[in-house]
Design an enzyme around this catalytic site. Sequence first.
Site, PDB file in Angstrom:
ATOM      1  N   TRP A 154       7.783  19.560   9.122  1.00 37.40           N
ATOM      2  CA  TRP A 154       8.604  18.662   9.941  1.00 37.40           C
ATOM      3  C   TRP A 154       8.360  17.183   9.641  1.00 37.40           C
ATOM      4  O   TRP A 154       8.812  16.324  10.370  1.00 37.40           O
ATOM      5  CB  TRP A 154       8.330  18.936  11.428  1.00 37.40           C
ATOM      6  CG  TRP A 154       8.527  20.368  11.784  1.00 37.40           C
ATOM      7  CD1 TRP A 154       9.683  20.960  12.190  1.00 37.40           C
ATOM      8  CD2 TRP A 154       7.537  21.408  11.733  1.00 37.40           C
ATOM      9  NE1 TRP A 154       9.485  22.295  12.395  1.00 37.40           N
ATOM     10  CE2 TRP A 154       8.172  22.609  12.132  1.00 37.40           C
ATOM     11  CE3 TRP A 154       6.179  21.449  11.396  1.00 37.40           C
ATOM     12  CZ2 TRP A 154       7.500  23.825  12.207  1.00 37.40           C
ATOM     13  CZ3 TRP A 154       5.512  22.654  11.456  1.00 37.40           C
ATOM     14  CH2 TRP A 154       6.172  23.837  11.857  1.00 37.40           C
ATOM     15  N   ASP A 155       7.613  16.866   8.565  1.00 41.09           N
ATOM     16  CA  ASP A 155       7.274  15.473   8.243  1.00 41.09           C
ATOM     17  C   ASP A 155       6.464  14.844   9.364  1.00 41.09           C
ATOM     18  O   ASP A 155       6.672  13.687   9.732  1.00 41.09           O
ATOM     19  CB  ASP A 155       8.558  14.667   7.983  1.00 41.09           C
ATOM     20  CG  ASP A 155       8.270  13.273   7.431  1.00 41.09           C
ATOM     21  OD1 ASP A 155       7.183  13.068   6.868  1.00 41.09           O
ATOM     22  OD2 ASP A 155       9.131  12.384   7.595  1.00 41.09           O
ATOM     23  N   MET A 156       5.515  15.586   9.901  1.00 39.91           N
ATOM     24  CA  MET A 156       4.675  15.088  10.975  1.00 39.91           C
ATOM     25  C   MET A 156       3.375  14.507  10.422  1.00 39.91           C
ATOM     26  O   MET A 156       2.265  14.902  10.805  1.00 39.91           O
ATOM     27  CB  MET A 156       4.384  16.207  11.986  1.00 39.91           C
ATOM     28  CG  MET A 156       5.597  16.644  12.770  1.00 39.91           C
ATOM     29  SD  MET A 156       6.282  15.312  13.780  1.00 39.91           S
ATOM     30  CE  MET A 156       7.686  16.123  14.532  1.00 39.91           C
ATOM     31  N   LYS A 208       2.673  11.967  15.512  1.00 44.96           N
ATOM     32  CA  LYS A 208       4.123  11.983  15.703  1.00 44.96           C
ATOM     33  C   LYS A 208       4.555  13.011  16.740  1.00 44.96           C
ATOM     34  O   LYS A 208       5.548  12.816  17.442  1.00 44.96           O
ATOM     35  CB  LYS A 208       4.823  12.276  14.377  1.00 44.96           C
ATOM     36  CG  LYS A 208       4.879  11.117  13.404  1.00 44.96           C
ATOM     37  CD  LYS A 208       5.719  11.488  12.194  1.00 44.96           C
ATOM     38  CE  LYS A 208       5.861  10.337  11.213  1.00 44.96           C
ATOM     39  NZ  LYS A 208       6.707  10.715  10.059  1.00 44.96           N
TER      40      LYS A 208
END
Length: 786
Positions: A466-468, A494
């Site tokens: 999730w691009d966290m 995030k």
Amino acid sequence: MIAVASGAVIGLLGLALAGGGVWLVALGGSWYYALAGVGLLTTGGLLIARRSRALWVYAAVVAGTLAWALWEVGFDWWQLAPRGAVVVLVGLWLLLPWVTRALVRDGTGRPPAAWRGAGIPLALSVVAAAGVAVAALALDPLDRDGRLPVRTAAAPAPQGNQPAGDWRAYGRTEFGDRYSPLDQITPRNVGRLEAVWTYHTGDVRRPDDPKETTYEVTPLKIRDTLYLCTPHNQVIALNAETGEERWRFDPKVPDETNRQHLTCRGLSYHEAPAAAGQEAGPSGAACPHRLFMPTADARLIALDADTGHPCAGFGDHGTVNLWRNMPHHKDGFYYSTSPPAVTGRLVIVGGAVNDNVSTMEPSGVIRAYDVITGALVWNWDSGKPDQTAPIGPDQTYTTNSPNSWTTFSVDEALGMVYVPIGNQPPDQWGGNRSPETERVSSSVVALDLTTGKMRWVFQTVHHDLWDMDVPAQPSLLDLKTDQGTVPTLVAPTKQGDIYVLDRRTGKPILPVKEEPAPQGAAAGDTAAPTQPTSALTFKPPRPLEGRDMWGATLFDQLACRIEFRRLRYEGRYTPPSTQGTLVYPGNFGVFNWGGVAVDPVRQIVFATPAYLPFVSKLIPRENATTNYVSNGKPGLNENYGAPFAVDLHPFVSPLGLPCTAPPWGYVAGADLTTGTVAWQHRNGTVRDLAPVPLPFRMGVPDLGGPIVTAGGVAFLSGTLDYYVRAYDVTTGAQLWESRLPAGGQATPMTYLAPSGRQMLLVVAGGHGSTGTKAGDAVVAYALPPG
């Protein structure tokens, strides 16, 4: 004719509402819109036939809408308004005499009076709706009132060996707490703050700049001078009292269309011990006070803080080439946007790569250079984590390894640098990740300052899809616990968790538990069965539901409900999919690079959580060259070489408004010793986001970060309206605000001027990604003399 025309318009509204409502019902959503649409259609037909029963039917629509709205959202005014505004306005129109006079009472042939017969129930329902609206205006069910402890009696003193009136690192010290021990400005007098000078850098956006050209800089203050950098990496020194320019350095960074970002968040400073000899510059002067800046074309430059000239003995005439030993050299694809960490003998730097362009990106290696000579001392490459000795001139670092684009923290006494780590591209598909990558992605890594070896790692997301990234500099403090005082690291993330760890070992101080996570990743991939959650968390209190969808009217709200039902969503950590997945919190983050501010004396955190969902849709790739989701260079989110490109965008309505209800941004205060949130208030207005400048306090995201002071006041300038604001740290109450000339998406700072006045400094240059107004202003505030 007015009644007939009104009936036609209401009938068309009903047709749209009924059609969309039936679609929503077919998707398993609320029946209200279909039923309300039928009610409007019936009302419209009766108006066209000039029948007074139209008022009875519409009274039922108003009453039903009110009951449904209260059942769904209670007395939340910003949720009630879009549900009821159109319905109530139509009801008021139908009560006007020129409408009612045209209607005929059944069986009599005579027109009804507006306030008798059929008009009475409609009037009563409209009055009831208005009464609920007035009551809701006086309530805010989403606010949380409370108080933070004023002072912890046995709390350790703030650490750091710099003068109290200076701000010598991005987070004021290498501990990154964003805490100033200055106390001239207090809740009692902060309302008297006034602008005392404004400086314009002259560095403005250029036609070929990338969209994400941003002023995110937090200036430094050292003795009597301020230092800042601009998006094009110009370095400027100012008189700390007057704002007068002292010198300027321009590294002449070339334009490059491949760049995703053009940002300089700050500079780093090193001061040699007084007895230490330094190398001579071209004029024969020593370089004992030096500034470090990484550039957008991948250089690390050392400057003499007194003159602005490059420190000749550092690297090659003041410059280290960060492309050295990098795989896949392609201009614009690797650079550093954040200031490096500096110790007594090292300058330690990471870097960013363009998001999800391909599987053949530069490395995310972390490198430590001698602070005087620029010689490489060690390199930590997550693909080869145990091999930290400087690699040979003909070797390259691991391709496409997780990078660290944000700011590090340092504890020299413990001998560690704390590095927030991102993910390996592609962010949304992880089928080919190595065991080394899986171990360190989306984590905080502690590296030994002497050797670069990894001392510990704490992962905040398992198998991140999730691009966290861990986006912010960790804050360090000494926390008083039942087991005694513990050296502590505070890491905002995030996904909304704030992890409170023993920074010696990486073990949690506040509890962390593993929770089951949704399964069903894309073909060739898997999803982690569980994900960690901290006891101190600002994650959404529950998964989104249809009732959380929002819009300016019933109609765009209905569109959001339909889209919500069409997307895959099973709560936090729902895997990306070819169907399209709702990611909430989105990769904008509950927290981003601005991080949080920590008061090490009161043992508290001042935070600015934000809530905006995104949509992540995987697009199957047929080859490694076609663009599926972008136009031209650099090919963001194409993921050349992976099975999927990704269409990633905010979850917004057809009007461009967030599909989820406000507030979208808060200020909040929490006690670090207990992990409890004491207060949380919606923050910021839509004045600069709405088509008309209405100062509705709906709560907007912050992209910047807060600071706190010993005076009990916190400052924040990063909200998406153009204000700098002051808050009472104890209660979160807003105390003061001042209009900025542009977006203030940077973390402010405070310092003591040579005259002895405490100053607040704000940079207002705007942010390309958020669409805030561009500028180049640096504004200083202070209390009036006397």
